[in-house]
Design an enzyme around this catalytic site. Structure first.
Site, PDB file in Angstrom:
ATOM      1  N   ASP A  63       0.808  -1.238   0.071  1.00 41.55           N
ATOM      2  CA  ASP A  63       0.068  -0.161   0.103  1.00 41.55           C
ATOM      3  C   ASP A  63       1.049   1.152   0.028  1.00 41.55           C
ATOM      4  O   ASP A  63       1.561   1.531   1.081  1.00 41.55           O
ATOM      5  CB  ASP A  63      -0.863   0.014   1.078  1.00 41.55           C
ATOM      6  CG  ASP A  63      -1.645   1.148   1.360  1.00 41.55           C
ATOM      7  OD1 ASP A  63      -1.654   2.076   0.575  1.00 41.55           O
ATOM      8  OD2 ASP A  63      -2.549   1.409   2.279  1.00 41.55           O
ATOM      9  N   GLN A  90       0.999   6.573   0.578  1.00 43.96           N
ATOM     10  CA  GLN A  90       1.771   7.724   1.282  1.00 43.96           C
ATOM     11  C   GLN A  90       3.221   7.720   0.923  1.00 43.96           C
ATOM     12  O   GLN A  90       3.920   8.717   1.143  1.00 43.96           O
ATOM     13  CB  GLN A  90       1.614   7.608   2.933  1.00 43.96           C
ATOM     14  CG  GLN A  90       0.168   7.622   3.388  1.00 43.96           C
ATOM     15  CD  GLN A  90      -0.306   9.044   3.315  1.00 43.96           C
ATOM     16  OE1 GLN A  90       0.322   9.959   3.113  1.00 43.96           O
ATOM     17  NE2 GLN A  90      -1.630   8.895   3.648  1.00 43.96           N
TER      18      GLN A  90
HETATM   19  N1  7TS Z   1      -3.618   3.724   2.529  1.00 46.37           N
HETATM   20  C1  7TS Z   1      -2.979   4.627   3.258  1.00 46.37           C
HETATM   21  C2  7TS Z   1      -1.674   4.287   3.742  1.00 46.37           C
HETATM   22  C3  7TS Z   1      -3.655   5.801   3.347  1.00 46.37           C
HETATM   23  O1  7TS Z   1      -3.007   6.644   4.008  1.00 46.37           O
HETATM   24  C4  7TS Z   1      -4.791   6.336   2.682  1.00 46.37           C
HETATM   25  C5  7TS Z   1      -5.665   7.440   2.788  1.00 46.37           C
HETATM   26  C6  7TS Z   1      -5.351   5.100   1.977  1.00 46.37           C
HETATM   27  C7  7TS Z   1      -4.940   3.960   1.782  1.00 46.37           C
HETATM   28  C8  7TS Z   1      -6.735   5.425   1.015  1.00 46.37           C
HETATM   29  O2  7TS Z   1      -6.474   6.215   0.072  1.00 46.37           O
HETATM   30  P1  7TS Z   1      -7.993   6.748  -0.755  1.00 46.37           P
HETATM   31  O3  7TS Z   1      -7.330   7.777  -1.838  1.00 46.37           O
HETATM   32  O4  7TS Z   1      -8.420   5.299  -1.491  1.00 46.37           O
HETATM   33  O5  7TS Z   1      -8.899   7.284   0.286  1.00 46.37           O
HETATM   34  N2  7TS Z   1      -5.149   8.161   3.844  1.00 46.37           N
HETATM   35  C9  7TS Z   1      -5.726   9.301   4.381  1.00 46.37           C
HETATM   36  C10 7TS Z   1      -5.250   9.924   5.479  1.00 46.37           C
HETATM   37  O6  7TS Z   1      -4.309   9.612   6.331  1.00 46.37           O
HETATM   38  N3  7TS Z   1      -6.409  10.982   5.779  1.00 46.37           N
HETATM   39  O7  7TS Z   1      -7.250  10.877   4.959  1.00 46.37           O
HETATM   40  C11 7TS Z   1      -6.926   9.815   3.976  1.00 46.37           C
END
Ligand code: 7TS
Length: 411
Positions: free
Chosen positions: A203, A206
């Protein structure tokens, strides 16, 4: 300001929102881990598409559609190059990292994981890399195991072998924790997964926006990330999967574009990656993801990583001087550009709401990572997260804001 060769003052000019005032104060944005701000070039790409280029892709024989298709496919090629995929066909556009993980859980997981099999995760996962596996495990009778997190916010890799009592099928780990900031040794973990006959999912929601990521070097089987955390519009996300695996996966969503031939009772599938891009995609936004990548490459991911490392080091040093403030996670050298903390005697929401009145946006809550908060014995935390457009001065303003809030509330 020029730090580590990065002309931050000049780069900030590209982000119109950073000129805004909030409650009459300069807007300071410390929530890029939730979503990044967008440079003018990305914003105008979306506008230009709808003004001058709008057509659906992969269906028209007319020029407008052909150009839109070429631009959209080119964005896939840019993503492939950016993460060093060995083949453009390994890149599937989805709407978010969340969708990418669900795609893997449905298409690959339901074919390859069965009763008694083990899915190995960690205690620091975002809900997106936890809940889809919980759903799958319940459905097929698989077992979830967790690599624990030690007191320094790092993974207990020494204990990993003991967790593999059954048939290990998948290891799914965050590259950079959105709560602790920890950068995990995903290559070592991928090697471990492969030695034990399992697949590895990273994943990278980040990490890809903030540091160089090379999927061939990591040797992962799947890697996911979100475009909106790396300057691109919402509705953009990426699944990378090795061609040999993606080619054998069953479809996720059925519909237009993902088929080769459709009869009333049966269909055959398009080539990868289109087999996994059913229906009309976020075309303008996908093209703008390619533009965001051009922009990041012009700056250089190594420079971005170094600059954010500098900001984190500075911020951690300054935060440590605040009475009652507890930071979570490893020291600066082992983390990315974010810091979660609590302040004794204050609820995180109270602090974040007060900072908002000073124009400062920081996150309060459990940041979609409730289990790691529980492990740390806290119900919520504050989080600041940086991107290359943040400055030392902004950190100074935050520290002053926090200090005066705390002093103002003391008897
Ligand atoms: N994985 C990690 C490590 C994340 O930080 C996030 C979103 C996701 C998956 C999911 O991403 P999305 O674009 O599908 O929503 N993280 C965060 C956060 O830390 N604050 O808001 C969203």
């Amino acid at each position: 300001m020029v730090v580590n060769d990065l002309n931050v003052g000049l780069l900030r000019e590209d982000f119109p929102i950073l000129k805004r005032k909030v409650h009459g104060k300069d807007f300071i944005y410390f929530d890029s881990a939730a979503t990044s701000q967008k440079p003018s070039r990305v914003i105008s790409t979306v506008e230009d598409f709808y003004r001058n280029q709008n057509a659906n892709v992969h269906r028209g024989v007319y020029q407008m559609s052909e150009i839109a298709t070429e631009k959209y496919e080119n964005a896939h090629r840019k993503v492939a190059r950016f993460i060093n995929a060995s083949d453009d066909r390994e890149i599937v556009f989805v709407k978010s990292a969340t969708e990418a993980i669900n795609l893997v859980a449905y298409s690959w997981g339901r074919e390859n994981i069965g009763p008694g099999d083990v899915i190995l995760l960690t205690e620091m996962e975002h809900h997106s890399n936890l809940v889809p596996w919980q759903i799958l495990a319940k459905e097929v009778g698989a077992r979830l195991e967790f690599i624990t997190v030690d007191d320094d916010g790092e993974l207990n890799l020494a204990a990993i072998k003991k967790l593999i009592k059954g048939n290990l099928k998948l290891v799914a780990v965050t590259h950079l924790s959105n709560m602790l900031g920890t950068i995990n040794p995903v290559k070592t973990i991928a090697d471990f997964a492969h030695e034990n006959g399992a697949r590895m999912l990273v994943d990278a929601a980040q990490s890809v926006p903030h540091l160089p990521v090379d999927v061939q070097e990591l040797n992962c089987d799947f890697l996911v990330f979100s475009g909106h955390k790396m300057l691109a519009p919402n509705g953009t996300g990426v699944l990378y999967a090795k061609e040999s695996i993606l080619g054998n996966m069953r479809p996720f969503l059925g519909g237009g574009n993902m088929i080769r031939e459709v009869k009333l009772r049966d269909s055959t599938w398009n080539d990868i990656p289109w087999k996994f891009e059913a229906g009309t995609q976020a075309i303008a936004e996908g093209i703008a993801l390619g533009v965001a990548i051009d922009y990041l490459e012009e700056i250089g991911m190594e420079k971005i990583k170094l600059y954010e490392g500098h900001l984190v080091e500075l911020a951690m040093e300054r935060l440590s001087g605040i009475d009652g403030l507890v930071m979570y996670g490893p020291p600066p050298l082992k983390r990315g550009g974010l810091i979660s903390f609590t302040i004794r005697g204050f609820h995180p929401h109270e602090i974040a709401a007060a900072l908002d009145y000073q124009g400062i946006a920081i996150r309060a809550g459990y940041h979609c990572a409730q289990p790691i908060h529980e492990k740390l014995g806290i119900s919520a935390s504050l989080r600041i997260s940086f991107y290359f457009y943040n400055t030392e001065d902004e950190i100074g303003t935050l520290i002053e804001g926090l200090s005066s809030l705390i002093k103002g509330s003391s008897p």
